[in-house]
Scaffold this active site. Structure first.
Site, PDB file in Angstrom:
ATOM      1  N   ASP A  25      18.037 -10.111   6.816  1.00 29.25           N
ATOM      2  CA  ASP A  25      19.096 -10.376   7.780  1.00 29.25           C
ATOM      3  C   ASP A  25      19.149  -9.281   8.849  1.00 29.25           C
ATOM      4  O   ASP A  25      18.605  -8.194   8.689  1.00 29.25           O
ATOM      5  CB  ASP A  25      20.445 -10.466   7.073  1.00 29.25           C
ATOM      6  CG  ASP A  25      20.772  -9.216   6.266  1.00 29.25           C
ATOM      7  OD1 ASP A  25      19.868  -8.712   5.593  1.00 29.25           O
ATOM      8  OD2 ASP A  25      21.926  -8.751   6.299  1.00 29.25           O
ATOM      9  N   GLU A  26      19.792  -9.604   9.949  1.00 29.20           N
ATOM     10  CA  GLU A  26      20.112  -8.666  11.031  1.00 29.20           C
ATOM     11  C   GLU A  26      18.921  -7.795  11.443  1.00 29.20           C
ATOM     12  O   GLU A  26      19.009  -6.571  11.509  1.00 29.20           O
ATOM     13  CB  GLU A  26      21.314  -7.805  10.636  1.00 29.20           C
ATOM     14  CG  GLU A  26      22.562  -8.628  10.406  1.00 29.20           C
ATOM     15  CD  GLU A  26      23.821  -7.820  10.192  1.00 29.20           C
ATOM     16  OE1 GLU A  26      24.918  -8.310  10.537  1.00 29.20           O
ATOM     17  OE2 GLU A  26      23.718  -6.694   9.671  1.00 29.20           O
ATOM     18  N   THR A  27      17.827  -8.448  11.756  1.00 37.15           N
ATOM     19  CA  THR A  27      16.616  -7.736  12.200  1.00 37.15           C
ATOM     20  C   THR A  27      16.718  -7.484  13.711  1.00 37.15           C
ATOM     21  O   THR A  27      15.928  -7.989  14.511  1.00 37.15           O
ATOM     22  CB  THR A  27      15.366  -8.559  11.865  1.00 37.15           C
ATOM     23  OG1 THR A  27      15.533  -9.902  12.355  1.00 37.15           O
ATOM     24  CG2 THR A  27      15.144  -8.615  10.363  1.00 37.15           C
TER      25      THR A  27
END
Length: 630
Positions: free
Chosen positions: A290-292
């Protein structure tokens, strides 16, 4: 009023009562496997605790012993047509005894938890009733961050598993970035108190006994702050920070994504997965991803310009998923990045689970719907709203979990996975997460969702033994009195200390100028409201079950912490505005925060390993010194 959480699908209240006494027994009939002895032991222990009555456990059915009978039989009107039916049960209480029956041991376990809740409320004098019950969602899960500040002690993890199982939670994830004793990663965990292989094996077995599937969960793309700041692995970061950059809670949240174009990064991820997965009996593996935020903005920019960062993302997730599948595991990943291109879910393995999250009180339906239309297998993932807070935002938790559960029911979700993150050092005490956990358990089991005041009353009684049924409502009101929350406060402090939370100081403060107009009056109003609610909670303690009072002390302590945060914020804002408040003794305020932290540290050590407590201490000590010099 009969209170049961989750609410059963069908319940009939009947006339009469059953009185349990020493003549009675807890009998497992011949259909029950050996695991059911543990369920019977739970009932015996609960009855002893709630009434003082001690019942023997028996397996002989030839005698006519009044009491509680546990049985497994397809003839009970319960069949196993699918996974939901596997967890179905029937419970009947008459003046002659109790019968709990199910087709499978998982259903029998659920029936026993319902009976335990009745014993908690009524002791050995149980109301007569009839229940037929089953879950509407197969998975009712809880996701706990044990990597970004707070690592619970094993005794506390077991206690949480016990409490979750009472509400029929059947899946648990412990989120790991670096807090496992991985071989070859001592540079990453050397200043921490990581979990070990023995810890995982022990907890996995403990959860399994309680019908909870413990799922391995490791960051394999973004959120690798501690890993990618080391001398060994910093070259694997998409965007590398300057050597010697100070630790920042804010920066930990936003950057440090693996460079997906470097095969060494993939080799590292595979090594972590290979080392961790054998410790679990689950056939799932959560790769997170997530949240790359940095993807394609540094070392991979040339590749991103060529094919697009979203394609790079899908290629990486696909690659990691295939490795997980080669180990015989079903992969799971967070859906925040792929939601922008929901059709790309078709490029991933057919059975991959997309964990679709949204933590707003009014979550967006469109992402869930689009992924569903593209054939995604989804867990809907709300949150208990504790991260960034001193006191969990219970009103927001209720609204968020209610809506996400409704989406899960509407769009054929495989489950609801309720999240509990540790942003900004995992400052919050985990206790108030239980309220949100129960919301998730209740709303995923039964789509007929209770009103907030009703379920808060049920939680007050069942979870905390509060005879007034008002405890959770009072705490919910208290949780709305943060002028700034802990996460915002940390950003302010890091801005003062490092100027890293926002590059433009003026723009940073403009937000708070709008948010806190007439801030001093607002601070005084909110602090007085917290004090009044603390007094109400304290007055309730005498009517709360003795063994549950220990859960209330940390809540009151964190409430005092919010008062101090509100007050400290007012002082710092006045300095920023070029004003002074002569009514506040800054030295006394600094000392009050240090004294508060002493108790915070005591409360922390009761349930958590040392972990990264020192980082919170360093920030508070810096603040105290800063305030003294103003």
């Amino acid at each position: 009023m009969i209170r049961i959480l989750p609410r059963p699908q069908h319940i009939e209240e009947r006339e009469g009562r059953l009185l349990l006494d020493y003549h009675c027994r807890i009998t497992m009939d011949s259909s029950c496997p050996s695991e059911v002895f543990f369920y019977a032991s739970q009932l015996a222990e609960q009855l002893k605790k709630s009434s003082g009555i001690e019942l023997l456990i028996d397996r002989r059915t030839s005698g006519a012993h009044k009491g509680i009978v546990l049985c497994m039989s397809g003839e009970a009107g319960i069949t196993r047509e699918n996974k939901k039916e596997k967890e179905a049960y029937r419970l009947e209480i008459t003046p002659e005894g109790v019968t709990v029956c199910a087709a499978e041991k998982e259903g029998l376990f659920n029936g026993v938890q319902t009976l335990r809740q009745l014993i908690i409320q009524y002791g050995s004098s149980l109301p007569c009733l009839y229940i037929e019950d089953y879950p509407e969602l197969s998975v009712r899960g809880w996701f706990m961050d044990v990597t970004r500040g707070r690592i619970p002690k094993m005794a506390y993890l077991k206690e949480l598993a016990d409490r979750c199982s009472l509400y029929k939670i059947n899946q648990l994830h412990l989120y790991i970035e670096h807090t496992f004793l991985f071989d070859g990663l001592s540079e990453v965990w050397r200043d921490d108190t990581p979990l070990t292989a023995q810890d995982i094996l022990e907890f996995d077995a403990y959860c399994a006994e309680r019908n909870i599937e413990l799922v391995p969960s490791v960051a394999t793309f973004g959120h690798l702050y501690k890993v990618l700041r080391t001398k060994t692995f910093h070259e694997l970061s998409e965007v590398e920070e300057a050597e010697g950059t100070a630790f920042s809670f804010y920066e930990r949240m936003c950057h440090h994504t693996l460079n997906s174009t470097d095969d060494r990064a993939y080799e590292l991820v595979c090594r972590l997965i290979d080392e961790y997965s054998p410790l679990f009996r689950s056939n799932l593996f959560n790769i997170n991803c997530d949240e790359t935020f940095d993807l394609g903005r540094g070392r991979g920019k040339e590749r991103a310009d060529e094919i697009g960062s979203h394609v790079m993302y899908v290629q990486w997730v696909n690659r990691v998923c295939e490795h997980v599948k080669a180990l015989g595991k079903r992969p799971m990943f967070w859906g925040d990045i792929i939601a922008a291109h929901p059709e790309a879910i078709k490029e991933l393995p057919e059975d991959v689970i997309c964990m679709t999250w949204d933590y707003s009180p009014t979550p967006r339906e469109i992402n869930v719907k689009k992924l569903w239309e593209n054939g995604a297998h989804q867990y809907l993932c709300p949150g208990v709203q504790g991260w960034n807070q001193a006191i969990h935002q219970l009103d927001n938790a209720y609204e968020n979990i209610k809506q996400m559960a409704a989406f899960a029911h509407k769009y054929d979700g495989e489950g609801l996975l309720n999240t509990d993150w540790g942003d900004f050092g995992h400052f919050q005490h985990p206790e108030l997460s239980m309220v949100g956990i129960v919301y998730g358990a209740a709303f995923s089991w039964n789509s007929d969702i209770q009103e907030k005041s009703a379920i808060n009353a049920d939680i007050s009684v069942i979870e905390y033994g509060d005879r007034s049924a008002s405890l959770v409502e009072v705490i919910s009101h208290m949780s709305n009195q943060a002028v700034v929350n802990w996460g915002e406060f940390v950003r302010i402090l890091e801005n003062c200390r490092y100027q890293v939370a926002e590059r433009e100081v003026t723009a940073f403060w403009e937000k708070y100028d709008e948010q806190t107009e007439n801030s001093q009056k607002q601070i005084e109003f909110c602090n007085e409201a917290i004090r009044n609610d603390m007094a109400k909670v304290s007055a309730l303690l005498v009517g709360i079950e003795e063994g549950k009072r220990k859960y209330i002390a940390p809540i009151l302590h964190m409430a005092e912490g919010q008062i101090l945060i509100n007050t400290m914020f007012g002082v710092i804002k006045n300095v920023h505005d070029g004003q002074q408040n002569p009514c506040i003794d800054k030295r006394a305020l600094a000392e009050a925060f240090e004294i508060w932290y002493y108790e915070y540290r005591r409360q922390w050590h009761k349930i958590s390993r040392e972990s990264e407590l020192y980082r919170i201490g360093e920030l508070i000590f810096w603040l105290a010194d800063y305030i003294r010099e103003l």
